[in-house]
Design an enzyme around this catalytic site. Structure first.
Site, short mmCIF file in Angstrom:
data_model
loop_
_atom_site.label_atom_id
_atom_site.label_comp_id
_atom_site.label_asym_id
_atom_site.label_seq_id
_atom_site.Cartn_x
_atom_site.Cartn_y
_atom_site.Cartn_z
N GLU A 32 0.83 -1.17 0.06
CA GLU A 32 -0.04 -0.09 -0.08
C GLU A 32 0.59 1.23 -0.06
OE1 GLU A 32 -2.96 0.17 -1.03
OE2 GLU A 32 -3.80 -1.30 0.61
N THR A 34 2.76 2.21 -2.32
CA THR A 34 4.04 1.64 -2.96
C THR A 34 4.17 2.00 -4.61
OG1 THR A 34 3.36 -0.53 -3.12
CG2 THR A 34 4.85 -0.14 -1.29
N ASP A 35 2.70 1.91 -4.75
CA ASP A 35 2.60 1.87 -6.53
C ASP A 35 3.48 3.24 -7.14
OD1 ASP A 35 0.63 3.53 -5.68
OD2 ASP A 35 -0.84 2.47 -7.32
N ALA A 119 -15.84 2.83 -1.12
CA ALA A 119 -15.41 2.01 0.05
C ALA A 119 -14.07 1.65 -0.64
CB ALA A 119 -16.11 0.69 -0.36
N SER A 122 -12.34 1.06 -5.56
CA SER A 122 -11.91 1.44 -7.14
C SER A 122 -12.87 1.38 -8.08
CB SER A 122 -10.68 0.84 -7.66
OG SER A 122 -9.72 0.90 -6.79
N SER A 123 -14.17 1.83 -7.47
CA SER A 123 -15.46 2.06 -8.49
C SER A 123 -15.15 2.94 -9.79
CB SER A 123 -16.62 2.30 -7.73
OG SER A 123 -16.41 3.67 -7.08
N SER A 124 -14.44 3.90 -9.05
CA SER A 124 -14.15 5.05 -10.30
C SER A 124 -13.04 4.43 -11.44
CB SER A 124 -13.50 6.46 -9.82
OG SER A 124 -12.57 6.50 -8.79
N ASP A 167 -4.58 0.31 -9.41
CA ASP A 167 -5.85 -0.08 -9.49
C ASP A 167 -6.13 -0.26 -10.70
OD1 ASP A 167 -5.81 0.81 -6.94
OD2 ASP A 167 -6.87 2.53 -7.45
N TYR A 217 -3.60 12.26 0.64
CA TYR A 217 -2.80 11.40 -0.36
C TYR A 217 -1.75 12.00 -1.08
CZ TYR A 217 -2.31 7.71 -4.07
OH TYR A 217 -1.79 6.70 -4.90
#
Ligand code: GLA
Length: 379
Positions: A32, A34-35, A119, A122-124, A167, A217
């Site tokens: 997490e 890390t990407d 939640a 990654s719905s977007s 994602d 973020y």
């Protein structure tokens, strides 16, 4: 999802028969924050998905009806104003395709999904990748699923979150029963068997949406970049956080702030945990896998400071439960879900649900997840 129902809705809206595309949500086992640091991640696409019923138009317009919001919009290729609502992902994706000089026709679209919104599943990204995949497929554009990862990521970054590509990669490149060990330095990847004997993945949705999540973020990302830049001044051979290890970091501890030190430590150690988790998954080492999840959580909470009291509460509660091997906050943080590795039987969560409600005046929702295929045309 009732596909016949979706087809009927499309027919009522546009008077023709659609082609159906499915874009899954994603979860991340470990790796997490890390990407965007050229690091390692271990996500998988889930069965919860957004479905897009589509047909090709003869002009450059996109007529979209979203069933879940009961809203309609008409957009034009590369010619739209920025928006703040759900259409911004479409607008941004169209703008990127336009920038890259792709020529294509518009679509009629009806969308309907079952990815819980907000939640952290990654719905977007699912919406953006699904939209792009539908355009590309129906227009026969020479763009691969892997290309979509980069196009979708550019489009989403333009909407405010300076995110990495985990994602979109999981959504586009994932496969049933597998997790993806992705190396974000060169986007090489390995599909890992994700079917543990005697255990499964469960999400605990805090139902908290932190409105500072985007800002925080981007600040965490900046902490890493600034710390790295200071170290690079005397060590030009270091190209990214991935080239650091704890020895180099400790040698440079006095030159960076304690926050930068903490953030970079998290990333270095989290990359190591991804490699260890792959081994644990391959050998069905459930207790080792669980411990790695707890270690990741404390690192995200104490060093990266992206957890919140609701996420911490759930992890602490699960730590005392016999049915749980391990748990951690998942995704960007400040809300969203805890991902837990739990036994298939003997799960007793009534106390957790009532304690959580009494403490935070919020429902805690359980979401079972299994790895499914990535984006696909299904009908
Ligand atoms: C969000 C971003 C991802 C990743 C995670 C944190 O989900 O979209 O790119 O950075 O947060 O690991």
């Amino acid at each position: 999802m009732d596909i016949t129902d979706l087809k009927n809705t499309f027919f009522k809206e546009f008077g023709e028969h659609p082609i159906i595309f499915r874009a899954p949500g994603r979860v991340n086992i470990i790796g997490e924050h890390t990407d965007y640091n050229d690091g390692l991640v271990l996500p998988f696409p889930v069965s919860q998905s957004i479905y897009l019923a589509c047909s090709l138009r003869n002009d450059d317009e996109f007529h979209v009806f979203t069933v879940d919001l009961d809203q309609r919009a008409i957009l034009k290729t590369g010619k739209n104003q920025s928006t703040n609502d759900w259409t911004r992902y479409f607008v941004s994706a169209l703008r990127v395709l336009h920038e890259d000089n792709h020529k294509f026709k518009g679509l009629n679209i009806v969308t309907k999904g079952n990815i819980p919104f907000g939640a952290g599943i990654s719905s977007s990204s699912a919406l953006t990748c699904g939209f792009l995949y539908a355009i590309i497929s129906l227009n026969n554009l020479p763009i691969t699923k892997k290309d979509i990862v980069f196009i979708a990521s550019r489009a989403e970054n333009n909407t405010g979150l300076n995110g990495g590509k985990m994602d979109q990669f999981a959504i586009c490149m994932g496969a049933k029963n597998k997790a993806i060990k992705l190396d974000c330095r060169d986007y090489s990847y390995e599909l890992i068997e994700n079917n543990m004997v005697g255990a499964s993945w469960m999400l605990f949705n805090t139902n908290v949406e932190h409105n500072l999540a985007h800002t925080e973020y981007n600040l965490r990302r900046a902490d890493c970049e600034e710390g790295l830049a200071i170290i690079q001044k005397s060590l030009p051979s270091i190209h990214s956080v991935r080239d650091l290890d704890m020895i180099i970091l400790n040698n440079n501890k006095n030159r960076i702030t304690s926050k930068q030190y903490d953030r970079l430590s998290h990333v270095i150690l989290e990359n190591e945990r991804v490699t260890k988790m792959v081994k644990a998954l391959k050998n069905n080492e459930l207790f080792n896998a669980g411990q790695l999840l707890y270690d990741s959580h404390y690192s995200l909470s104490d060093l990266y400071e992206v957890s919140c009291k609701e996420l911490d509460f759930i992890v602490e509660f699960l730590k005392d439960c016999d049915f749980c091997y391990g748990a951690r906050m998942m995704g960007g943080g400040f809300g969203g879900c805890v991902i837990a590795l739990i036994k298939k039987e003997g799960i007793e969560i009534d106390h957790l649900l009532s304690d959580y409600y009494n403490k935070f005046n919020l429902e805690l929702t359980l979401i079972p997840v299994i790895s499914s295929d990535g984006i696909s045309r299904i009908d």
